[in-house]
Design a protein around this motif. Structure first.
Motif, PDB file in Angstrom:
ATOM      1  N   SER A  24      27.609  27.335  26.379  1.00  0.00           N
ATOM      2  CA  SER A  24      28.168  28.980  24.762  1.00  0.00           C
ATOM      3  C   SER A  24      27.503  30.131  25.361  1.00  0.00           C
ATOM      4  O   SER A  24      25.521  30.142  25.662  1.00  0.00           O
ATOM      5  N   LYS A  25      28.211  31.438  25.385  1.00  0.00           N
ATOM      6  CA  LYS A  25      27.660  31.933  25.824  1.00  0.00           C
ATOM      7  C   LYS A  25      26.343  32.970  24.577  1.00  0.00           C
ATOM      8  O   LYS A  25      26.847  33.450  23.373  1.00  0.00           O
ATOM      9  N   TRP A  26      25.679  33.336  24.822  1.00  0.00           N
ATOM     10  CA  TRP A  26      24.691  33.666  23.569  1.00  0.00           C
ATOM     11  C   TRP A  26      24.461  35.165  23.686  1.00  0.00           C
ATOM     12  O   TRP A  26      23.397  35.467  22.812  1.00  0.00           O
ATOM     13  N   TRP A  27      24.478  36.101  24.500  1.00  0.00           N
ATOM     14  CA  TRP A  27      23.839  36.790  24.528  1.00  0.00           C
ATOM     15  C   TRP A  27      24.792  38.089  24.216  1.00  0.00           C
ATOM     16  O   TRP A  27      24.392  39.624  24.855  1.00  0.00           O
ATOM     17  N   PRO A  28      25.786  38.671  23.747  1.00  0.00           N
ATOM     18  CA  PRO A  28      26.597  39.641  23.658  1.00  0.00           C
ATOM     19  C   PRO A  28      25.984  39.865  22.308  1.00  0.00           C
ATOM     20  O   PRO A  28      26.435  41.635  21.969  1.00  0.00           O
ATOM     21  N   GLY A  29      24.936  40.040  21.947  1.00  0.00           N
ATOM     22  CA  GLY A  29      23.899  40.456  20.504  1.00  0.00           C
ATOM     23  C   GLY A  29      24.940  41.674  19.201  1.00  0.00           C
ATOM     24  O   GLY A  29      25.946  40.356  19.126  1.00  0.00           O
ATOM     25  N   GLY A  30      24.601  41.876  18.935  1.00  0.00           N
ATOM     26  CA  GLY A  30      25.589  43.104  17.676  1.00  0.00           C
ATOM     27  C   GLY A  30      27.341  43.342  18.124  1.00  0.00           C
ATOM     28  O   GLY A  30      28.161  43.065  18.145  1.00  0.00           O
ATOM     29  N   LEU A  31      27.227  43.537  19.591  1.00  0.00           N
ATOM     30  CA  LEU A  31      28.374  43.673  19.865  1.00  0.00           C
ATOM     31  C   LEU A  31      29.549  41.642  20.024  1.00  0.00           C
ATOM     32  O   LEU A  31      30.776  42.856  20.062  1.00  0.00           O
ATOM     33  N   GLY A  32      28.529  41.246  19.400  1.00  0.00           N
ATOM     34  CA  GLY A  32      29.530  39.638  19.241  1.00  0.00           C
ATOM     35  C   GLY A  32      30.551  40.103  18.223  1.00  0.00           C
ATOM     36  O   GLY A  32      31.357  39.377  18.555  1.00  0.00           O
ATOM     37  N   LYS A  33      29.965  40.815  17.312  1.00  0.00           N
ATOM     38  CA  LYS A  33      30.860  40.963  15.921  1.00  0.00           C
ATOM     39  C   LYS A  33      31.446  42.571  16.420  1.00  0.00           C
ATOM     40  O   LYS A  33      32.516  42.039  15.144  1.00  0.00           O
ATOM     41  N   ILE A  34      31.831  43.144  17.203  1.00  0.00           N
ATOM     42  CA  ILE A  34      32.434  44.113  17.485  1.00  0.00           C
ATOM     43  C   ILE A  34      33.190  44.236  18.367  1.00  0.00           C
ATOM     44  O   ILE A  34      34.414  44.932  18.958  1.00  0.00           O
ATOM     45  N   SER A  35      32.915  43.208  19.624  1.00  0.00           N
ATOM     46  CA  SER A  35      33.703  43.230  20.948  1.00  0.00           C
ATOM     47  C   SER A  35      35.272  43.079  20.938  1.00  0.00           C
ATOM     48  O   SER A  35      35.350  41.922  20.092  1.00  0.00           O
TER      49      SER A  35
END
Length: 134
Positions: free
Chosen positions: A114-125
């Motif tokens: 599982s890709k794990w490090w999109p950070g906050g961008l994981g919520k808005i990308s």
């Protein structure tokens, strides 16, 4: 939730200033630097766009850079995996080319892939640069 909301509000206001004032890329970088929150769009500017610029084909650059630079798309950088952090040799995610559809098919076969490090961008990308084994 409040930090995300406040950061997005500031990022949107900053983007409006960049557009309305016709700031150069250097001036825009300074403005983004001075936004007083950890901006969830930092990786968009620091990893997503540079990766397209440095690794994209001419056609990919023509298609994706204008959209990314105008923030019509927001991109993250999905390299790290849950079980491997940023160990590129340990990547489990694969990308297989399908000649019938002219597409890459991504496959993450295990929980540790599982890709794990999109950070906050994981919520808005809306888009991602995804690292995988070919």
């Amino acid at each position: 939730k409040e930090l995300l909301k406040n950061t997005l509000r500031k990022a949107a206001h900053g983007w409006k200033l960049i557009v309305n004032l016709h700031l150069t890329e250097e001036e825009a970088q300074w403005l983004r630097l001075y936004i007083d929150e950890p901006a969830y769009t930092d990786l968009h500017w620091g990893m997503f766009i540079p990766t397209i610029e440095e690794q994209g084909t001419k056609e990919q650059k023509e298609k994706w850079l204008p959209l990314a630079q105008k923030m019509q798309i927001i991109g993250c950088y999905a390299q790290s995996e849950l079980g491997h952090d940023s160990n590129m040799k340990g990547l489990e995610t694969t990308a297989t080319f399908d000649p019938q559809t002219d597409e890459l098919i991504l496959h993450s076969p295990t929980l540790t892939s599982s890709k794990w490090w999109p950070g906050g961008l994981g919520k808005i990308s809306t888009h991602a640069i995804v690292y995988a084994r070919l």
